[in-house]
Design a protein around this motif. Structure first.
Motif, PDB file in Angstrom:
ATOM      1  N   THR A 116      11.277 101.907  10.279  1.00  0.00           N
ATOM      2  CA  THR A 116      12.642 101.605  10.705  1.00  0.00           C
ATOM      3  C   THR A 116      12.683 100.276  11.449  1.00  0.00           C
ATOM      4  N   ALA A 117      13.809  99.593  11.356  1.00  0.00           N
ATOM      5  CA  ALA A 117      14.040  98.371  12.134  1.00  0.00           C
ATOM      6  C   ALA A 117      14.812  98.681  13.414  1.00  0.00           C
ATOM      7  N   GLN A 118      15.217  99.945  13.573  1.00  0.00           N
ATOM      8  CA  GLN A 118      15.984 100.346  14.764  1.00  0.00           C
ATOM      9  C   GLN A 118      15.376 101.630  15.335  1.00  0.00           C
ATOM     10  N   LEU A 119      14.196 101.478  15.883  1.00  0.00           N
ATOM     11  CA  LEU A 119      13.388 102.599  16.353  1.00  0.00           C
ATOM     12  C   LEU A 119      14.117 103.485  17.358  1.00  0.00           C
ATOM     13  N   GLU A 120      14.713 102.895  18.372  1.00  0.00           N
ATOM     14  CA  GLU A 120      15.370 103.695  19.421  1.00  0.00           C
ATOM     15  C   GLU A 120      16.589 104.433  18.883  1.00  0.00           C
ATOM     16  N   GLN A 139       1.981  94.446  16.746  1.00  0.00           N
ATOM     17  CA  GLN A 139       3.437  94.511  16.890  1.00  0.00           C
ATOM     18  C   GLN A 139       3.988  95.809  16.303  1.00  0.00           C
ATOM     19  N   PHE A 140       3.272  96.892  16.539  1.00  0.00           N
ATOM     20  CA  PHE A 140       3.609  98.204  15.999  1.00  0.00           C
ATOM     21  C   PHE A 140       4.062  99.117  17.132  1.00  0.00           C
ATOM     22  N   GLN A 141       5.145  99.859  16.874  1.00  0.00           N
ATOM     23  CA  GLN A 141       5.616 100.867  17.820  1.00  0.00           C
ATOM     24  C   GLN A 141       5.960 102.128  17.034  1.00  0.00           C
ATOM     25  N   SER A 142       5.780 103.283  17.676  1.00  0.00           N
ATOM     26  CA  SER A 142       6.134 104.520  16.987  1.00  0.00           C
ATOM     27  C   SER A 142       6.429 105.637  17.970  1.00  0.00           C
ATOM     28  N   TYR A 143       7.144 106.619  17.452  1.00  0.00           N
ATOM     29  CA  TYR A 143       7.389 107.891  18.129  1.00  0.00           C
ATOM     30  C   TYR A 143       7.026 109.002  17.158  1.00  0.00           C
ATOM     31  N   PHE A 144       6.487 110.085  17.682  1.00  0.00           N
ATOM     32  CA  PHE A 144       6.412 111.329  16.931  1.00  0.00           C
ATOM     33  C   PHE A 144       7.519 112.221  17.453  1.00  0.00           C
ATOM     34  N   LEU A 145       8.339 112.723  16.539  1.00  0.00           N
ATOM     35  CA  LEU A 145       9.404 113.663  16.888  1.00  0.00           C
ATOM     36  C   LEU A 145       8.972 115.042  16.425  1.00  0.00           C
ATOM     37  N   SER A 146       9.073 116.020  17.306  1.00  0.00           N
ATOM     38  CA  SER A 146       8.708 117.396  16.977  1.00  0.00           C
ATOM     39  C   SER A 146       9.962 118.255  16.939  1.00  0.00           C
ATOM     40  N   PHE A 147       9.995 119.166  15.969  1.00  0.00           N
ATOM     41  CA  PHE A 147      11.121 120.069  15.791  1.00  0.00           C
ATOM     42  C   PHE A 147      10.678 121.495  16.118  1.00  0.00           C
ATOM     43  N   ALA A 148      11.626 122.363  16.401  1.00  0.00           N
ATOM     44  CA  ALA A 148      11.331 123.733  16.819  1.00  0.00           C
ATOM     45  C   ALA A 148      10.451 124.467  15.808  1.00  0.00           C
ATOM     46  N   SER A 149      10.571 124.136  14.544  1.00  0.00           N
ATOM     47  CA  SER A 149       9.791 124.804  13.497  1.00  0.00           C
ATOM     48  C   SER A 149       8.324 124.408  13.510  1.00  0.00           C
ATOM     49  N   GLY A 150       8.008 123.322  14.229  1.00  0.00           N
ATOM     50  CA  GLY A 150       6.657 122.776  14.212  1.00  0.00           C
ATOM     51  C   GLY A 150       6.543 121.532  13.343  1.00  0.00           C
ATOM     52  N   ARG A 195       7.678  97.820  12.828  1.00  0.00           N
ATOM     53  CA  ARG A 195       6.874  96.599  12.862  1.00  0.00           C
ATOM     54  C   ARG A 195       7.729  95.504  12.235  1.00  0.00           C
ATOM     55  N   PRO A 196       7.795  94.324  12.818  1.00  0.00           N
ATOM     56  CA  PRO A 196       8.759  93.316  12.357  1.00  0.00           C
ATOM     57  C   PRO A 196       8.528  92.778  10.944  1.00  0.00           C
ATOM     58  N   ASP A 197       7.366  92.938  10.362  1.00  0.00           N
ATOM     59  CA  ASP A 197       7.095  92.360   9.040  1.00  0.00           C
ATOM     60  C   ASP A 197       7.340  93.325   7.878  1.00  0.00           C
ATOM     61  N   ILE A 198       7.876  94.513   8.152  1.00  0.00           N
ATOM     62  CA  ILE A 198       8.139  95.474   7.079  1.00  0.00           C
ATOM     63  C   ILE A 198       9.478  95.126   6.425  1.00  0.00           C
TER      64      ILE A 198
END
Length: 133
Positions: free
Chosen positions: A10-14, A38-49, A57-60
């Motif tokens: 994504t280009a709009q991580l937040e 220049q890499f940033q990430s989040y792992f999102l977890s859901f109730a199901s697991g 990353r700006p070059d994607i």
């Protein structure tokens, strides 16, 4: 064996993180940053697991597929399951009121589900479904 996670560039991580937290109940870990790459990430977890990794990353390059009308080979949507048809209706109404497009549905499908399709802020296709009552 399970699918451990699915990743999205994504280009709009937040904004994408906030969308999945607000509308789909995700819990985010602390942001990971690799300054050298220049890499940033989040792992999102859901109730199901299930987990979703959001990466930036700006070059994607941007995806050239038409998100609204085109179907194409490869991964096409993420599907979220809810317990009732009323929950499908409520989620569709909530997203529509927030300005997100409803591409199809809510509708009963030939294979016994009640579902709708929408797009997240990056135009990734999402489906929300329940077993039809």
């Amino acid at each position: 064996m399970i699918i451990e996670h699915v990743a999205i560039w994504t280009a709009q991580l937040e904004a994408l993180k906030d969308y999945y937290i607000q509308y789909f109940g995700a819990q985010a870990n602390d942001k990971y940053t690799n300054v050298q790459k220049q890499f940033q990430s989040y792992f999102l977890s859901f109730a199901s697991g299930a987990r979703l990794e959001l990466m930036s990353r700006p070059d994607i390059p941007a995806n050239a597929n038409d998100p609204i009308s085109a179907q194409y080979l490869g991964l096409i949507h993420l599907a979220f399951g809810v317990d009732t048809m009323a929950e499908v209706e409520a989620k569709a109404a909530e997203l529509r009121a927030a300005g997100f497009p409803i591409l199809s549905g809510p509708r009963k499908t030939g294979d016994g589900y009640y579902e709708f399709e929408t797009l997240d802020p990056d135009n990734n296709r999402l489906e929300v479904s329940a077993v039809a009552e």
